[in-house]
Design a protein around this motif. Sequence first.
Motif: not given
Length: 252
Positions: A51-80
């Motif tokens: 995917v396109p990254g920010a101009p002038g910034r180093p590239g980086c690999w981004l890993g994803y975790l599976s979730a039945p609900s992205a919204d619920d997973a994000v809420a759990a991340v914030v709660d933690a």
Amino acid sequence: MRVRGYAPATPCWAEYAAADPAAAADFYAGLFGWAPGEVFTLDGRAVAGVVPGAPGRPGCWLGYLSAPSADDAVAAVVDAGGAVLAPPHDRGGRGRAALVADAEGAVFGIWQRGAFGGAEAANEPATMCWTEVVTWREDTAAAFYGKAFGWSERKSEIAEGVDHIEWCKDSRVVGGMSVMDERYPAGTPAHWRITFEVADCAAAIARCVELGGSVLAGPLDLPVGHYALLADPQGGSFGVIALSEAILETRL
């Protein structure tokens, strides 16, 4: 091996964010034999994205975790104690994604499958085989991932005097943790690291350098195989490992 799906709270996908996606595609196609495109493929199977990254910034690999609900997973991340960098959003019919950071600032993604579940190949060369969070504070990471995803730590030694920490979910190993020390430059941010399986570590190192990349660490001769930490020409770091015969035999 073709992968059909992923259990919840399991690493399922990796994307490379590059200021120059075309150059990144050329590099990784040359290194791993991937067919370039918005989604890298190996023998017709999706193995990673770019995917396109920010101009002038180093590239980086981004890993994803599976979730039945992205919204619920994000809420759990914030709660933690984590943070939301990009809230849940649809990616057409492919799925629903979010970008978050853990309590120490290590960035990763959340993926809720639609038509697309994640990497379609595993347990063979040129595929993602391991992900680990690299952090300064083991206790903070353990508390965050335990609360957000139900992960627990399992500690061992990968070699004499070399600690190895695995994340387990319902008795399954889902990833690892590496704790930074004085060998890392001060101020190195916490981050997630992606490792790809290769058939020959020395050949992968040589090919990386030939394509304009560099060697950050290794090669290391470990019981699990020959490992090296590399960087591509845009500065994105990643690991490669040629697994030992003992590990490969467990797949038979």
